[in-house]
Write an enzyme that holds these catalytic residues in place. Structure first.
Site, mmCIF file in Angstrom:
data_model
loop_
_atom_site.group_PDB
_atom_site.id
_atom_site.type_symbol
_atom_site.label_atom_id
_atom_site.label_comp_id
_atom_site.label_asym_id
_atom_site.label_seq_id
_atom_site.Cartn_x
_atom_site.Cartn_y
_atom_site.Cartn_z
ATOM 1 N N GLY A 1 -6.155 22.862 3.677
ATOM 2 C CA GLY A 1 -5.607 23.451 4.903
ATOM 3 C C GLY A 1 -4.589 24.548 4.643
ATOM 4 C CB ALA A 2 -2.950 25.803 1.698
ATOM 5 N N GLY A 3 -5.423 27.582 3.517
ATOM 6 C CA GLY A 3 -6.070 28.896 3.553
ATOM 7 C C GLY A 3 -6.460 29.391 2.175
ATOM 8 C CG LEU A 4 -4.431 28.852 -0.782
ATOM 9 C CD1 LEU A 4 -3.394 28.189 -1.680
ATOM 10 C CD2 LEU A 4 -4.341 30.380 -0.918
ATOM 11 C CB SER A 5 -11.281 28.791 -0.483
ATOM 12 O OG SER A 5 -11.345 29.892 0.358
ATOM 13 C CB SER A 6 -9.336 22.983 -0.199
ATOM 14 O OG SER A 6 -9.384 22.880 1.205
ATOM 15 C CG ASP B 1 -13.516 31.418 1.964
ATOM 16 O OD1 ASP B 1 -13.100 32.585 1.895
ATOM 17 O OD2 ASP B 1 -13.234 30.655 2.904
HETATM 18 C C1 GLA Z 1 -12.255 32.057 6.154
HETATM 19 C C2 GLA Z 1 -13.779 32.161 6.073
HETATM 20 C C3 GLA Z 1 -14.202 33.463 5.399
HETATM 21 C C4 GLA Z 1 -13.523 34.663 6.039
HETATM 22 C C5 GLA Z 1 -12.032 34.434 6.200
HETATM 23 C C6 GLA Z 1 -11.354 35.521 6.983
HETATM 24 O O1 GLA Z 1 -11.695 31.961 4.882
HETATM 25 O O2 GLA Z 1 -14.291 31.060 5.361
HETATM 26 O O3 GLA Z 1 -15.599 33.577 5.424
HETATM 27 O O4 GLA Z 1 -14.132 35.004 7.245
HETATM 28 O O5 GLA Z 1 -11.751 33.197 6.833
HETATM 29 O O6 GLA Z 1 -11.376 36.694 6.257
#
Ligand code: GLA
Length: 391
Positions: free
Chosen positions: A127-132, A177
């Site tokens: 949930g930190a926006g780092l693609s867990s 991501d």
């Molecule tokens: C999330 C989504 C990505 C992208 C970003 C915004 O991380 O998984 O595909 O759209 O938001 O740039």
């Protein structure tokens, strides 16, 4: 956890040795936010933070999974869950949805997978926006493919992981991501054309220029299943339709003013703002890639600040905490800073001289304290290697 400890945990859980360990990183997006859902360019890089999956084949059609991050009072290191590959047992919730979604996406794409025992360990914050999520999907996808004797190219694996998230978890994310997790190289940012999936490795070595990338996790959790992400996607599609193109990517960069004027004539001010972000962001991505290519890291900074303003004012996906980080970065002498990822909470990054990192962090803590925000978490990161088999 060390490799030996993980091997031991696998034995303890499943009563036999693991056949291998597959690792996939989280990502930081340097620039190019929401351009992937407009078939445009993105410029992310992989973090040193990883999700690792130890795995062994099973003779039945079951995925038995345990995550060392799932904490409960009875099982502080996670319980074991069994997921039937052939349905039944309903739709698992939370993180458990992801491994099953990956298996389903593989099978829906024509690949037969075997049942497997999976032990998961991750230091990518959730949930930190780092693609867990992408790190989990990609590591599980690689493990299942290897155990099932399937050989997929990194981008093909990324597409399976995205399909898992879109169709079987229900999040309408783009490909950024998963592609960043699968295709990144250490010391490089990944310039990805999300239309034709061509990639270019762009050298990016802040340390060599005495610079650091500081990631500030505001600890305001973001979740993409909410409606806001889908809402932004929809606005972009509406704007493309109003302009008579398949995607905003189709507007040439030297014709954006004209396109925005045409959109303004629809009277929909929100559409104009959303499109203005995407069109200006597309130009920034290409400019940042060009600056990095020329080894000019310092010129990147103002483009990062501009990207943040665009996300804050036009795309409206920032938060007061993210704005505060970027403001403090500016007053602490950072070259540039912006929110990274989808926004609505999560993390911001700052590109800053290495000898200013401590001062910046102290100022962010002070500002967050003064404004009554949750204390943030910091990490200094660097462009790292993408997904791979570890052993
Ligand atoms: C999330 C989504 C990505 C992208 C970003 C915004 O991380 O998984 O595909 O759209 O938001 O740039």
């Amino acid at each position: 956890m060390s490799t030996d400890d993980l091997r031991h945990q696998f034995w303890e859980t499943f009563g036999r040795p693991a056949e291998g360990c597959w690792a996939a990183p989280g990502r930081v997006n340097l620039i190019g936010e929401y351009t992937d859902v407009n078939e445009g360019f993105v410029l992310p890089f992989a973090t040193p933070m990883l999700t690792r999956v130890l795995a062994a084949r099973r003779p039945d059609r079951v995925l038995a999974v345990r995550s060392l991050q799932e904490k409960s009072e009875d099982e502080p290191r996670g319980a074991q869950h069994e997921l039937a590959l052939d349905g039944g047992g309903g739709h698992p919730r939370g993180w458990l949805a992801y491994p099953l979604a990956v298996a389903r996406a593989l099978e829906a794409s024509g690949y037969q997978v075997v049942g497997a025992d999976l032990l998961i360990d991750s230091d990518v914050p959730v949930g930190a926006g780092l693609s867990s999520s992408a790190a989990l999907e990609c590591s599980v996808a690689m493990a299942l493919c290897a155990l099932s004797g399937l050989e997929l190219e990194p981008m093909a694996t990324a597409l399976i992981a995205q399909r898992a998230e879109n169709e079987f978890v229900g999040v309408p994310c783009g490909i950024m991501d998963q592609a960043a997790s699968m295709c990144s190289q250490a010391g490089h940012a990944l310039l990805l054309d999300t239309r034709d999936l061509q990639v270019r490795q762009v050298p990016f070595d802040p340390e060599a220029a005495a610079l650091s990338i500081v990631v500030v996790d505001t600890r305001v959790k973001h979740g993409l299943t909410g409606s806001a992400y889908a809402d932004r996607r929809q606005s972009c599609e509406q704007a493309a339709k109003a302009l008579g193109v398949r995607a905003l990517r189709d507007i040439p960069l030297d014709r954006t003013d004209e396109a925005l004027q045409r959109l303004a004539r629809t009277g929909d001010e929100v559409l104009v703002k959303r499109a203005r972000h995407v069109l200006s962001e597309e130009a920034r991505v290409l400019e940042v890639a060009a600056q990095l290519g020329a080894g000019d890291l310092r010129s990147v900074g103002p483009l990062l600040f501009a990207g943040h303003r665009s996300l804050r004012d036009d795309f409206e996906v920032s938060s007061v905490e993210l704005d505060a980080v970027v403001e403090v970065a500016g007053s602490s002498g950072a070259l540039g800073a912006r929110l990274t990822g989808a926004g609505f909470g999560g993390s911001a990054l700052a590109l800053i001289a290495s000898d200013r990192v401590k001062g910046f962090q102290r100022s962010v803590v002070a500002e967050f304290g003064a404004r009554g925000f949750t204390p943030p978490a910091f990490s200094v990161t660097a462009p790292s290697e993408g997904a791979r088999r570890q052993w």
